[in-house]
Design a protein around this motif. Structure first.
Motif, PDB file in Angstrom:
ATOM      1  N   ASP B 103       0.832  -1.211   0.000  1.00 31.68           N
ATOM      2  CA  ASP B 103       0.000   0.000   0.000  1.00 31.68           C
ATOM      3  C   ASP B 103       0.870   1.266   0.000  1.00 31.68           C
ATOM      4  N   ALA B 104       1.903   1.267   0.863  1.00 37.10           N
ATOM      5  CA  ALA B 104       2.793   2.438   0.935  1.00 37.10           C
ATOM      6  C   ALA B 104       3.490   2.654  -0.415  1.00 37.10           C
ATOM      7  N   ALA B 105       3.922   1.557  -1.036  1.00 37.37           N
ATOM      8  CA  ALA B 105       4.602   1.664  -2.328  1.00 37.37           C
ATOM      9  C   ALA B 105       3.642   2.100  -3.427  1.00 37.37           C
ATOM     10  N   LEU B 106       2.394   1.614  -3.347  1.00 37.93           N
ATOM     11  CA  LEU B 106       1.395   1.986  -4.363  1.00 37.93           C
ATOM     12  C   LEU B 106       1.080   3.481  -4.301  1.00 37.93           C
ATOM     13  N   ILE B 107       0.998   4.022  -3.069  1.00 41.43           N
ATOM     14  CA  ILE B 107       0.752   5.470  -2.943  1.00 41.43           C
ATOM     15  C   ILE B 107       1.898   6.246  -3.599  1.00 41.43           C
ATOM     16  N   ALA B 108       3.127   5.832  -3.303  1.00 42.17           N
ATOM     17  CA  ALA B 108       4.291   6.523  -3.883  1.00 42.17           C
ATOM     18  C   ALA B 108       4.269   6.428  -5.406  1.00 42.17           C
ATOM     19  N   ALA B 109       3.912   5.246  -5.914  1.00 45.93           N
ATOM     20  CA  ALA B 109       3.860   5.052  -7.377  1.00 45.93           C
ATOM     21  C   ALA B 109       2.784   5.951  -7.990  1.00 45.93           C
ATOM     22  N   ALA B 110       1.636   6.014  -7.329  1.00 50.03           N
ATOM     23  CA  ALA B 110       0.550   6.858  -7.844  1.00 50.03           C
ATOM     24  C   ALA B 110       0.934   8.329  -7.786  1.00 50.03           C
ATOM     25  N   GLN B 111       1.641   8.729  -6.722  1.00 55.95           N
ATOM     26  CA  GLN B 111       2.048  10.142  -6.624  1.00 55.95           C
ATOM     27  C   GLN B 111       3.065  10.506  -7.701  1.00 55.95           C
ATOM     28  N   ALA B 112       3.891   9.542  -8.129  1.00 56.62           N
ATOM     29  CA  ALA B 112       4.822   9.821  -9.229  1.00 56.62           C
ATOM     30  C   ALA B 112       4.042  10.110 -10.514  1.00 56.62           C
ATOM     31  N   VAL B 113       2.970   9.364 -10.726  1.00 55.65           N
ATOM     32  CA  VAL B 113       2.110   9.608 -11.898  1.00 55.65           C
ATOM     33  C   VAL B 113       1.453  10.987 -11.780  1.00 55.65           C
ATOM     34  N   VAL B 114       0.909  11.266 -10.611  1.00 54.74           N
ATOM     35  CA  VAL B 114       0.216  12.532 -10.370  1.00 54.74           C
ATOM     36  C   VAL B 114       1.172  13.714 -10.576  1.00 54.74           C
ATOM     37  N   HIS B 115       2.405  13.587 -10.068  1.00 55.06           N
ATOM     38  CA  HIS B 115       3.363  14.689 -10.225  1.00 55.06           C
ATOM     39  C   HIS B 115       3.767  14.891 -11.679  1.00 55.06           C
ATOM     40  N   TYR B 116       3.794  13.801 -12.453  1.00 55.92           N
ATOM     41  CA  TYR B 116       4.070  13.976 -13.884  1.00 55.92           C
ATOM     42  C   TYR B 116       2.961  14.812 -14.520  1.00 55.92           C
ATOM     43  N   GLN B 117       1.725  14.534 -14.115  1.00 55.42           N
ATOM     44  CA  GLN B 117       0.605  15.293 -14.668  1.00 55.42           C
ATOM     45  C   GLN B 117       0.634  16.740 -14.176  1.00 55.42           C
ATOM     46  N   ILE B 118       0.981  16.944 -12.908  1.00 56.63           N
ATOM     47  CA  ILE B 118       1.057  18.312 -12.374  1.00 56.63           C
ATOM     48  C   ILE B 118       2.052  19.137 -13.192  1.00 56.63           C
ATOM     49  N   THR B 119       3.230  18.564 -13.429  1.00 60.10           N
ATOM     50  CA  THR B 119       4.248  19.340 -14.144  1.00 60.10           C
ATOM     51  C   THR B 119       3.822  19.609 -15.585  1.00 60.10           C
ATOM     52  N   ARG B 120       3.260  18.612 -16.263  1.00 54.52           N
ATOM     53  CA  ARG B 120       2.876  18.812 -17.668  1.00 54.52           C
ATOM     54  C   ARG B 120       1.703  19.773 -17.802  1.00 54.52           C
ATOM     55  N   TYR B 121       0.663  19.579 -16.982  1.00 56.16           N
ATOM     56  CA  TYR B 121      -0.498  20.470 -17.078  1.00 56.16           C
ATOM     57  C   TYR B 121      -0.113  21.893 -16.679  1.00 56.16           C
ATOM     58  N   GLY B 122       0.816  22.025 -15.729  1.00 51.04           N
ATOM     59  CA  GLY B 122       1.278  23.361 -15.339  1.00 51.04           C
ATOM     60  C   GLY B 122       1.926  24.082 -16.516  1.00 51.04           C
ATOM     61  N   SER B 123       2.837  23.396 -17.210  1.00 47.65           N
ATOM     62  CA  SER B 123       3.491  24.006 -18.379  1.00 47.65           C
ATOM     63  C   SER B 123       2.471  24.314 -19.470  1.00 47.65           C
ATOM     64  N   LEU B 124       1.594  23.338 -19.752  1.00 47.24           N
ATOM     65  CA  LEU B 124       0.626  23.515 -20.847  1.00 47.24           C
ATOM     66  C   LEU B 124      -0.332  24.673 -20.566  1.00 47.24           C
ATOM     67  N   ALA B 125      -0.787  24.793 -19.320  1.00 52.69           N
ATOM     68  CA  ALA B 125      -1.715  25.882 -18.979  1.00 52.69           C
ATOM     69  C   ALA B 125      -1.023  27.232 -19.159  1.00 52.69           C
ATOM     70  N   ALA B 126       0.253  27.307 -18.739  1.00 56.16           N
ATOM     71  CA  ALA B 126       1.000  28.573 -18.889  1.00 56.16           C
ATOM     72  C   ALA B 126       1.199  28.909 -20.363  1.00 56.16           C
ATOM     73  N   TRP B 127       1.497  27.906 -21.174  1.00 54.32           N
ATOM     74  CA  TRP B 127       1.689  28.154 -22.616  1.00 54.32           C
ATOM     75  C   TRP B 127       0.376  28.603 -23.273  1.00 54.32           C
ATOM     76  N   ALA B 128      -0.724  27.910 -22.926  1.00 48.91           N
ATOM     77  CA  ALA B 128      -2.023  28.264 -23.517  1.00 48.91           C
ATOM     78  C   ALA B 128      -2.389  29.700 -23.150  1.00 48.91           C
ATOM     79  N   GLU B 129      -2.129  30.072 -21.909  1.00 52.37           N
ATOM     80  CA  GLU B 129      -2.449  31.429 -21.460  1.00 52.37           C
ATOM     81  C   GLU B 129      -1.615  32.449 -22.237  1.00 52.37           C
ATOM     82  N   GLU B 130      -0.326  32.158 -22.366  1.00 52.30           N
ATOM     83  CA  GLU B 130       0.580  33.063 -23.087  1.00 52.30           C
ATOM     84  C   GLU B 130       0.138  33.240 -24.538  1.00 52.30           C
TER      85      GLU B 130
END
Lengths: 168, 168
Positions: B103-130
Protein backbone atom coordinates in the motif's frame (compact mmCIF):
# COMPACT_ATOMS: atom_id res chain seq x y z
CA UNK A 1 12.03 0.89 -8.18
CA UNK A 2 13.06 -1.45 -10.95
CA UNK A 3 14.70 -4.82 -10.78
CA UNK A 4 15.25 -5.00 -7.04
CA UNK A 5 11.65 -4.48 -6.00
CA UNK A 6 11.04 -8.23 -5.58
CA UNK A 7 13.39 -8.06 -2.61
CA UNK A 8 11.18 -5.57 -0.78
CA UNK A 9 9.70 -7.27 2.26
CA UNK A 10 9.47 -4.43 4.78
CA UNK A 11 9.13 -0.67 4.86
CA UNK A 12 12.82 -0.50 5.71
CA UNK A 13 13.56 -2.32 2.42
CA UNK A 14 11.22 0.11 0.65
CA UNK A 15 13.21 3.06 2.02
CA UNK A 16 16.57 1.52 1.05
CA UNK A 17 15.45 0.66 -2.45
CA UNK A 18 13.83 4.05 -2.86
CA UNK A 19 17.14 5.67 -1.92
CA UNK A 20 18.86 3.56 -4.58
CA UNK A 21 16.24 4.69 -7.10
CA UNK A 22 16.86 8.41 -6.45
CA UNK A 23 20.62 7.86 -6.23
CA UNK A 24 20.52 6.48 -9.76
CA UNK A 25 18.16 9.30 -10.80
CA UNK A 26 20.50 12.00 -9.46
CA UNK A 27 23.41 10.50 -11.44
CA UNK A 28 21.33 10.70 -14.61
CA UNK A 29 20.39 14.31 -13.83
CA UNK A 30 24.10 15.14 -13.35
CA UNK A 31 24.80 13.68 -16.80
CA UNK A 32 21.88 15.47 -18.49
CA UNK A 33 22.23 18.97 -17.01
CA UNK A 34 25.27 20.01 -19.08
CA UNK A 35 23.17 19.52 -22.24
CA UNK A 36 20.40 21.72 -20.83
CA UNK A 37 22.97 24.37 -19.82
CA UNK A 38 24.50 24.21 -23.30
CA UNK A 39 21.15 24.52 -25.11
CA UNK A 40 19.57 27.30 -23.00
CA UNK A 41 19.54 30.83 -24.43
CA UNK A 42 18.05 33.11 -21.73
CA UNK A 43 20.82 34.13 -19.36
CA UNK A 44 18.70 33.49 -16.25
CA UNK A 45 17.83 30.01 -17.52
CA UNK A 46 21.48 29.08 -18.03
CA UNK A 47 22.15 30.42 -14.53
CA UNK A 48 19.21 28.43 -13.08
CA UNK A 49 20.45 25.20 -14.68
CA UNK A 50 24.01 25.84 -13.48
CA UNK A 51 22.68 26.49 -9.97
CA UNK A 52 20.73 23.23 -10.17
CA UNK A 53 23.88 21.36 -11.17
CA UNK A 54 25.58 22.56 -7.97
CA UNK A 55 22.50 21.64 -5.93
CA UNK A 56 22.36 18.18 -7.52
CA UNK A 57 25.95 17.53 -6.44
CA UNK A 58 24.97 18.44 -2.88
CA UNK A 59 21.89 16.21 -3.14
CA UNK A 60 24.09 13.27 -4.16
CA UNK A 61 26.30 13.97 -1.14
CA UNK A 62 23.22 14.04 1.12
CA UNK A 63 22.08 10.68 -0.26
CA UNK A 64 25.54 9.26 0.48
CA UNK A 65 25.17 10.53 4.06
CA UNK A 66 21.76 8.86 4.26
CA UNK A 67 23.18 5.52 3.05
CA UNK A 68 25.94 5.92 5.61
CA UNK A 69 23.43 6.51 8.42
CA UNK A 70 21.70 3.27 7.36
CA UNK A 71 25.07 1.42 7.28
CA UNK A 72 24.68 0.84 3.58
CA UNK A 73 27.08 1.39 0.69
CA UNK A 74 25.67 3.96 -1.76
CA UNK A 75 24.46 2.28 -4.92
CA UNK A 76 21.88 2.97 -7.59
CA UNK A 77 19.13 0.79 -9.01
CA UNK A 78 17.62 1.00 -12.49
CA UNK A 79 14.87 3.61 -12.68
CA UNK A 80 12.87 3.54 -15.93
CA UNK A 81 10.93 6.63 -14.84
CA UNK A 82 13.86 9.04 -14.77
CA UNK A 83 15.28 7.41 -17.90
CA UNK A 84 12.04 8.21 -19.73
CA UNK A 85 11.81 11.75 -18.36
CA UNK A 86 15.39 12.52 -19.36
CA UNK A 87 14.96 10.88 -22.75
CA UNK A 88 12.11 13.29 -23.43
CA UNK A 89 14.24 16.22 -22.26
CA UNK A 90 17.06 15.21 -24.62
CA UNK A 91 14.65 14.71 -27.54
CA UNK A 92 13.30 18.21 -27.05
CA UNK A 93 16.76 19.75 -26.60
CA UNK A 94 17.90 18.20 -29.87
CA UNK A 95 14.92 18.97 -32.03
CA UNK A 96 13.63 22.53 -31.62
CA UNK A 97 15.37 25.06 -33.86
CA UNK A 98 13.83 28.30 -32.51
CA UNK A 99 15.92 29.22 -29.49
CA UNK A 100 13.11 30.94 -27.58
CA UNK A 101 10.66 28.08 -28.12
CA UNK A 102 13.47 25.74 -27.10
CA UNK A 103 13.93 27.68 -23.83
CA UNK A 104 10.23 27.24 -23.01
CA UNK A 105 10.50 23.50 -23.77
CA UNK A 106 13.71 23.17 -21.73
CA UNK A 107 12.03 24.70 -18.68
CA UNK A 108 9.13 22.24 -19.00
CA UNK A 109 11.58 19.34 -19.40
CA UNK A 110 13.56 20.44 -16.35
CA UNK A 111 10.37 20.82 -14.29
CA UNK A 112 9.39 17.24 -15.17
CA UNK A 113 12.74 16.12 -13.70
CA UNK A 114 12.25 18.33 -10.63
CA UNK A 115 8.73 17.00 -10.04
CA UNK A 116 9.99 13.43 -10.19
CA UNK A 117 12.44 14.31 -7.45
CA UNK A 118 9.75 16.13 -5.43
CA UNK A 119 7.50 13.09 -5.46
CA UNK A 120 10.26 10.59 -4.63
CA UNK A 121 11.92 12.65 -1.89
CA UNK A 122 8.48 13.38 -0.42
CA UNK A 123 7.69 9.66 -0.12
CA UNK A 124 11.18 8.79 1.13
CA UNK A 125 11.18 11.50 3.81
CA UNK A 126 7.77 10.34 5.06
CA UNK A 127 8.95 6.71 5.19
CA UNK A 128 12.20 7.61 6.99
CA UNK A 129 10.23 9.63 9.55
CA UNK A 130 7.75 6.79 10.09
CA UNK A 131 10.67 4.39 10.66
CA UNK A 132 12.21 6.73 13.26
CA UNK A 133 15.18 7.48 10.97
CA UNK A 134 15.01 11.17 11.83
CA UNK A 135 18.49 12.14 10.58
CA UNK A 136 17.80 10.48 7.24
CA UNK A 137 14.40 12.22 7.06
CA UNK A 138 16.04 15.60 7.70
CA UNK A 139 18.52 15.07 4.84
CA UNK A 140 15.73 14.07 2.48
CA UNK A 141 13.57 17.01 3.49
CA UNK A 142 16.43 19.44 2.75
CA UNK A 143 16.57 18.13 -0.80
CA UNK A 144 12.79 18.16 -1.08
CA UNK A 145 12.70 21.85 -0.13
CA UNK A 146 15.46 22.66 -2.66
CA UNK A 147 13.53 20.91 -5.42
CA UNK A 148 10.28 22.67 -4.53
CA UNK A 149 12.13 25.99 -4.64
CA UNK A 150 13.71 25.10 -8.01
CA UNK A 151 10.24 24.32 -9.37
CA UNK A 152 8.86 27.69 -8.24
CA UNK A 153 11.86 29.52 -9.72
CA UNK A 154 11.49 27.79 -13.09
CA UNK A 155 7.74 28.53 -13.18
CA UNK A 156 8.40 32.18 -12.35
CA UNK A 157 11.09 32.48 -15.03
CA UNK A 158 8.79 30.87 -17.61
CA UNK A 159 5.90 33.19 -16.80
CA UNK A 160 7.98 36.35 -16.35
CA UNK A 161 10.16 36.08 -19.45
CA UNK A 162 10.70 32.87 -21.38
CA UNK A 163 7.13 32.06 -22.46
CA UNK A 164 6.48 35.62 -23.69
CA UNK A 165 9.57 35.52 -25.93
CA UNK A 166 8.63 32.05 -27.19
CA UNK A 167 5.08 33.15 -28.10
CA UNK A 168 6.18 36.19 -30.16
CA UNK B 1 7.37 14.91 -26.27
CA UNK B 2 8.84 11.98 -28.15
CA UNK B 3 9.01 11.37 -31.83
CA UNK B 4 7.11 14.42 -33.00
CA UNK B 5 9.27 17.03 -31.32
CA UNK B 6 11.28 17.68 -34.50
CA UNK B 7 8.13 19.23 -35.93
CA UNK B 8 8.01 21.87 -33.18
CA UNK B 9 8.70 25.26 -34.73
CA UNK B 10 6.55 27.59 -32.64
CA UNK B 11 5.06 27.80 -29.17
CA UNK B 12 1.72 26.87 -30.71
CA UNK B 13 3.33 23.62 -31.95
CA UNK B 14 4.78 23.12 -28.47
CA UNK B 15 1.28 23.40 -26.94
CA UNK B 16 -0.27 21.01 -29.48
CA UNK B 17 2.45 18.41 -29.06
CA UNK B 18 2.34 18.78 -25.30
CA UNK B 19 -1.39 18.08 -25.40
CA UNK B 20 -0.69 14.92 -27.44
CA UNK B 21 1.89 13.90 -24.82
CA UNK B 22 -0.58 14.17 -21.92
CA UNK B 23 -3.38 12.64 -24.00
CA UNK B 24 -1.22 9.55 -24.44
CA UNK B 25 -0.22 9.70 -20.75
CA UNK B 26 -3.87 9.80 -19.60
CA UNK B 27 -4.67 6.72 -21.71
CA UNK B 28 -1.82 4.85 -20.03
CA UNK B 29 -3.05 5.98 -16.60
CA UNK B 30 -6.55 4.69 -17.46
CA UNK B 31 -5.02 1.30 -18.35
CA UNK B 32 -2.84 1.15 -15.20
CA UNK B 33 -5.35 2.29 -12.54
CA UNK B 34 -7.39 -0.96 -12.43
CA UNK B 35 -4.18 -2.79 -11.36
CA UNK B 36 -3.60 -0.27 -8.57
CA UNK B 37 -7.25 -0.58 -7.47
CA UNK B 38 -6.95 -4.36 -7.51
CA UNK B 39 -3.70 -4.41 -5.48
CA UNK B 40 -4.60 -1.82 -2.82
CA UNK B 41 -5.61 -3.10 0.63
CA UNK B 42 -6.58 -0.02 2.69
CA UNK B 43 -10.20 0.82 1.98
CA UNK B 44 -9.50 4.55 1.63
CA UNK B 45 -6.71 3.82 -0.84
CA UNK B 46 -8.96 1.71 -3.05
CA UNK B 47 -11.52 4.51 -2.85
CA UNK B 48 -8.91 7.14 -3.73
CA UNK B 49 -7.74 5.15 -6.77
CA UNK B 50 -11.34 4.60 -7.91
CA UNK B 51 -12.00 8.31 -7.52
CA UNK B 52 -8.90 9.05 -9.57
CA UNK B 53 -10.13 6.71 -12.31
CA UNK B 54 -13.31 8.78 -12.61
CA UNK B 55 -11.30 12.01 -12.60
CA UNK B 56 -8.96 10.66 -15.27
CA UNK B 57 -11.94 9.98 -17.54
CA UNK B 58 -13.04 13.60 -17.08
CA UNK B 59 -9.47 14.78 -17.75
CA UNK B 60 -9.44 12.88 -21.03
CA UNK B 61 -12.75 14.55 -21.95
CA UNK B 62 -11.27 17.97 -21.10
CA UNK B 63 -8.27 17.27 -23.33
CA UNK B 64 -10.65 16.35 -26.14
CA UNK B 65 -12.41 19.69 -25.62
CA UNK B 66 -9.02 21.44 -25.74
CA UNK B 67 -8.11 19.72 -29.03
CA UNK B 68 -11.51 20.73 -30.35
CA UNK B 69 -10.96 24.39 -29.39
CA UNK B 70 -7.68 24.24 -31.33
CA UNK B 71 -9.45 22.63 -34.33
CA UNK B 72 -7.37 19.52 -33.93
CA UNK B 73 -8.32 15.85 -33.82
CA UNK B 74 -7.39 14.29 -30.44
CA UNK B 75 -4.36 12.06 -30.77
CA UNK B 76 -1.54 10.89 -28.56
CA UNK B 77 2.19 10.88 -29.08
CA UNK B 78 4.70 8.48 -27.55
CA UNK B 79 5.74 9.56 -24.06
CA UNK B 80 8.68 7.58 -22.65
CA UNK B 81 8.34 9.44 -19.33
CA UNK B 82 4.90 8.15 -18.41
CA UNK B 83 5.80 4.72 -19.78
CA UNK B 84 8.76 4.58 -17.36
CA UNK B 85 6.75 5.89 -14.41
CA UNK B 86 3.97 3.35 -14.99
CA UNK B 87 6.46 0.53 -15.56
CA UNK B 88 7.90 1.26 -12.11
CA UNK B 89 4.39 1.30 -10.62
CA UNK B 90 3.59 -2.10 -12.19
CA UNK B 91 6.92 -3.58 -11.03
CA UNK B 92 6.19 -2.55 -7.47
CA UNK B 93 2.58 -3.73 -7.61
CA UNK B 94 3.71 -7.16 -8.78
CA UNK B 95 6.61 -7.72 -6.44
CA UNK B 96 5.80 -6.77 -2.84
CA UNK B 97 4.17 -9.57 -0.83
CA UNK B 98 3.35 -7.67 2.41
CA UNK B 99 0.04 -5.94 1.73
CA UNK B 100 0.69 -2.96 4.01
CA UNK B 101 4.16 -2.30 2.58
CA UNK B 102 2.60 -2.68 -0.86
CA UNK B 103 0.00 0.00 0.00
CA UNK B 104 2.79 2.44 0.93
CA UNK B 105 4.60 1.66 -2.33
CA UNK B 106 1.39 1.99 -4.36
CA UNK B 107 0.75 5.47 -2.94
CA UNK B 108 4.29 6.52 -3.88
CA UNK B 109 3.86 5.05 -7.38
CA UNK B 110 0.55 6.86 -7.84
CA UNK B 111 2.05 10.14 -6.62
CA UNK B 112 4.82 9.82 -9.23
CA UNK B 113 2.11 9.61 -11.90
CA UNK B 114 0.22 12.53 -10.37
CA UNK B 115 3.36 14.69 -10.23
CA UNK B 116 4.07 13.98 -13.88
CA UNK B 117 0.61 15.29 -14.67
CA UNK B 118 1.06 18.31 -12.37
CA UNK B 119 4.25 19.34 -14.14
CA UNK B 120 2.88 18.81 -17.67
CA UNK B 121 -0.50 20.47 -17.08
CA UNK B 122 1.28 23.36 -15.34
CA UNK B 123 3.49 24.01 -18.38
CA UNK B 124 0.63 23.51 -20.85
CA UNK B 125 -1.71 25.88 -18.98
CA UNK B 126 1.00 28.57 -18.89
CA UNK B 127 1.69 28.15 -22.62
CA UNK B 128 -2.02 28.26 -23.52
CA UNK B 129 -2.45 31.43 -21.46
CA UNK B 130 0.58 33.06 -23.09
CA UNK B 131 -0.85 32.22 -26.52
CA UNK B 132 -4.20 33.82 -25.60
CA UNK B 133 -5.95 30.43 -25.67
CA UNK B 134 -7.86 31.26 -22.52
CA UNK B 135 -10.55 28.57 -22.82
CA UNK B 136 -7.88 25.91 -23.32
CA UNK B 137 -5.92 27.31 -20.35
CA UNK B 138 -9.03 27.11 -18.15
CA UNK B 139 -9.57 23.43 -19.03
CA UNK B 140 -5.94 22.61 -18.29
CA UNK B 141 -5.99 24.50 -15.00
CA UNK B 142 -9.07 22.54 -13.87
CA UNK B 143 -7.14 19.30 -14.35
CA UNK B 144 -4.04 20.79 -12.72
CA UNK B 145 -6.05 21.65 -9.60
CA UNK B 146 -7.56 18.16 -9.49
CA UNK B 147 -4.12 16.57 -9.67
CA UNK B 148 -2.72 18.87 -6.97
CA UNK B 149 -5.66 17.90 -4.76
CA UNK B 150 -5.11 14.18 -5.50
CA UNK B 151 -1.45 14.56 -4.50
CA UNK B 152 -2.37 16.21 -1.18
CA UNK B 153 -4.98 13.52 -0.46
CA UNK B 154 -2.53 10.68 -1.15
CA UNK B 155 0.14 12.32 1.06
CA UNK B 156 -2.39 12.75 3.87
CA UNK B 157 -3.56 9.13 3.59
CA UNK B 158 0.05 7.89 3.64
CA UNK B 159 0.93 9.92 6.71
CA UNK B 160 -2.33 9.37 8.58
CA UNK B 161 -2.66 5.64 8.08
CA UNK B 162 -0.82 3.66 5.41
CA UNK B 163 2.81 4.33 6.39
CA UNK B 164 2.20 3.54 10.06
CA UNK B 165 0.71 0.13 9.19
CA UNK B 166 3.57 -0.56 6.75
CA UNK B 167 6.22 0.27 9.37
CA UNK B 168 4.79 -2.04 12.05
Amino acid sequence: MGIFSKDIKSMDDLLRHGLQDVYYAEQQVLKALPTLIDKATARELTAAFKGHLGETEQQVARLEQAFDLLNEKPKGTACPAIDGIIREARDVAGDIADKYVLDAALIAAAQAVVHYQITRYGSLAAWAEELGQDAVATLLESTLKEEEKADRQLSALAKRKVNARAAR
